[in-house]
Design a protein around this motif. Structure first.
Motif, PDB file in Angstrom:
ATOM      1  N   ALA A 132       6.077  -8.026   8.151  1.00 32.82           N
ATOM      2  CA  ALA A 132       6.319  -8.233   9.579  1.00 32.82           C
ATOM      3  C   ALA A 132       5.445  -7.317  10.423  1.00 32.82           C
ATOM      4  N   LEU A 133       5.283  -6.075  10.007  1.00 32.86           N
ATOM      5  CA  LEU A 133       4.554  -5.076  10.791  1.00 32.86           C
ATOM      6  C   LEU A 133       3.103  -4.934  10.346  1.00 32.86           C
ATOM      7  N   ASP A 134       2.683  -5.744   9.380  1.00 35.63           N
ATOM      8  CA  ASP A 134       1.333  -5.669   8.809  1.00 35.63           C
ATOM      9  C   ASP A 134       1.011  -4.233   8.407  1.00 35.63           C
ATOM     10  N   ARG A 146      -8.992   3.175  -0.356  1.00 34.84           N
ATOM     11  CA  ARG A 146      -9.057   2.036   0.556  1.00 34.84           C
ATOM     12  C   ARG A 146      -7.650   1.702   1.029  1.00 34.84           C
ATOM     13  N   SER A 147      -7.581   1.045   2.176  1.00 35.46           N
ATOM     14  CA  SER A 147      -6.308   0.591   2.725  1.00 35.46           C
ATOM     15  C   SER A 147      -6.358  -0.924   2.845  1.00 35.46           C
ATOM     16  N   VAL A 148      -5.348  -1.581   2.312  1.00 31.63           N
ATOM     17  CA  VAL A 148      -5.276  -3.040   2.336  1.00 31.63           C
ATOM     18  C   VAL A 148      -4.108  -3.441   3.225  1.00 31.63           C
ATOM     19  N   ALA A 149      -4.364  -4.298   4.217  1.00 28.58           N
ATOM     20  CA  ALA A 149      -3.294  -4.772   5.086  1.00 28.58           C
ATOM     21  C   ALA A 149      -2.336  -5.647   4.301  1.00 28.58           C
ATOM     22  N   ALA A 150      -1.071  -5.597   4.682  1.00 29.35           N
ATOM     23  CA  ALA A 150      -0.048  -6.361   3.963  1.00 29.35           C
ATOM     24  C   ALA A 150      -0.399  -7.839   3.882  1.00 29.35           C
ATOM     25  N   ARG A 214       7.340 -10.235  15.917  1.00 33.08           N
ATOM     26  CA  ARG A 214       6.912 -10.076  14.524  1.00 33.08           C
ATOM     27  C   ARG A 214       8.095 -10.429  13.634  1.00 33.08           C
ATOM     28  N   ILE A 215       7.885 -11.389  12.738  1.00 35.75           N
ATOM     29  CA  ILE A 215       8.957 -11.860  11.869  1.00 35.75           C
ATOM     30  C   ILE A 215       8.447 -11.870  10.433  1.00 35.75           C
ATOM     31  N   GLY A 216       9.116 -11.118   9.561  1.00 35.80           N
ATOM     32  CA  GLY A 216       8.780 -11.096   8.146  1.00 35.80           C
ATOM     33  C   GLY A 216       9.869 -11.779   7.336  1.00 35.80           C
ATOM     34  N   LEU A 217       9.461 -12.601   6.379  1.00 39.53           N
ATOM     35  CA  LEU A 217      10.398 -13.359   5.554  1.00 39.53           C
ATOM     36  C   LEU A 217      10.300 -12.922   4.098  1.00 39.53           C
ATOM     37  N   ALA A 218      11.447 -12.735   3.453  1.00 40.71           N
ATOM     38  CA  ALA A 218      11.502 -12.420   2.028  1.00 40.71           C
ATOM     39  C   ALA A 218      12.175 -13.553   1.277  1.00 40.71           C
TER      40      ALA A 218
END
Length: 310
Positions: A132-134, A146-150, A214-218
């Motif tokens: 949801a928050l990337d 390195r950093s990888v976005a969600a 922002r909406i994250g789904l599991a």
């Protein structure tokens, strides 16, 4: 059942841990909390040639902020987030709402947030929040950091962008402003089960209308998802409390967003006790409910003249 035999190493630094992972030719597993790994090993679902125990690596148990982002080290346990005050602002409230759904207190005492991102179960609460928050997933390997976005990190059930010779050292989140309300809801068959559906939401409202959602789904696909179509449908919507304070009418923006999330964003996988139709219904209900919770959260921290705007 007992696990197959394996080698065991206890590094003291991140470079030492990375060197061990690189030397194992893809057969190593990292042990932090071990609440999922040890069970998988006992059931012989995984067969590591080497277990790298990072619990003595210095500096991985810290929570840091620069005023804009929060960095959670790989050894920070779930229990650290049960008090909303442990993290600044609305982000702390979101963490506190999500963490209580994770297993049971003994597991939360030992398990880690970063371990959830490393394991990448589709039903993971932290992975829904991170999506949801990337969130940024920080990886250390032989070639550097390195950093990888969600949005690019999750590839499928237990599949991620992390290479076998990389160590997940931290997860970073953007801090949320005081004009953002947060919510987290979950539906599962029993308290002992994984979530059949879980939803994380952050709703930014300015002048009574949605400025950002922002909406994250599991467990709504084979990996965590952003409900981007539902988010877009909310932008510019006027947000008011339902007349009875609880039930959302069919025409309410949150209800519409729930239907869009279920029909356009989600790609649910059937389970023994939840077929696709059931899961789509649950997604629609929980998205609307979570957005309503986020609006209530914002109202609780804000006083406005008409008293009914989010």
């Amino acid at each position: 059942m007992k696990p197959a035999s394996f080698d065991y190493a206890v590094p003291r630094t991140v470079p030492e841990a990375v060197e061990l992972l690189a030397s194992a030719d893809g057969t190593a597993q990292v042990l932090a909390g071990g609440q999922s790994l040890i069970l998988d090993m006992r059931l012989q679902r995984v067969h590591p040639g080497l277990v790298v125990d990072i619990n003595r690596v210095a500096g991985l148990g810290r929570i840091d902020t620069d005023g804009r982002t929060l960095r959670v080290g790989a050894l920070v346990r779930h229990r650290a987030f049960e008090a909303a005050q442990s993290v600044p602002g609305p982000l702390g409230a979101l963490f506190a709402r999500a963490v209580v759904h994770i297993a049971h207190p003994p597991i939360r005492t030992r398990g880690t947030m970063a371990g959830s991102f490393a394991w990448a179960h589709p039903a993971s609460e932290w992975c829904a929040v991170g999506t949801a928050l990337d969130a940024g997933i920080e990886l250390h390997g032989p070639l550097g950091t390195r950093s990888v976005a969600a949005r690019d990190y999750f590839r499928g059930p237990h599949l991620t962008a992390r290479r076998p010779d990389e160590l997940l050292t931290a997860v970073t989140f953007p801090l949320l402003g005081e004009d953002t309300g947060v919510g987290f809801t979950e539906h599962r068959r029993t308290h002992f089960c994984f979530a059949q559906v879980a939803v994380a939401a952050a709703l930014t409202v300015r002048d009574g209308v949605v400025a950002e959602a922002r909406i994250g789904l599991a467990n709504c696909a084979d990996r965590p998802l952003r409900a981007r179509a539902a988010e877009q449908a909310l932008i510019g919507a006027e947000v008011r409390a339902p007349a009875d304070g609880h039930r959302l009418p069919d025409g309410h923006p949150f209800t519409r967003a729930g239907r869009i999330a279920a029909e356009q964003d989600a790609a649910p996988v059937p389970e023994p006790y939840a077929d696709v139709e059931y899961k789509r219904h649950a997604i629609a209900v929980l998205v609307a409910r979570t957005l309503h919770q986020a609006a209530r959260d914002l109202r609780s921290r804000r006083t406005e003249p008409d008293g009914d705007r989010a």
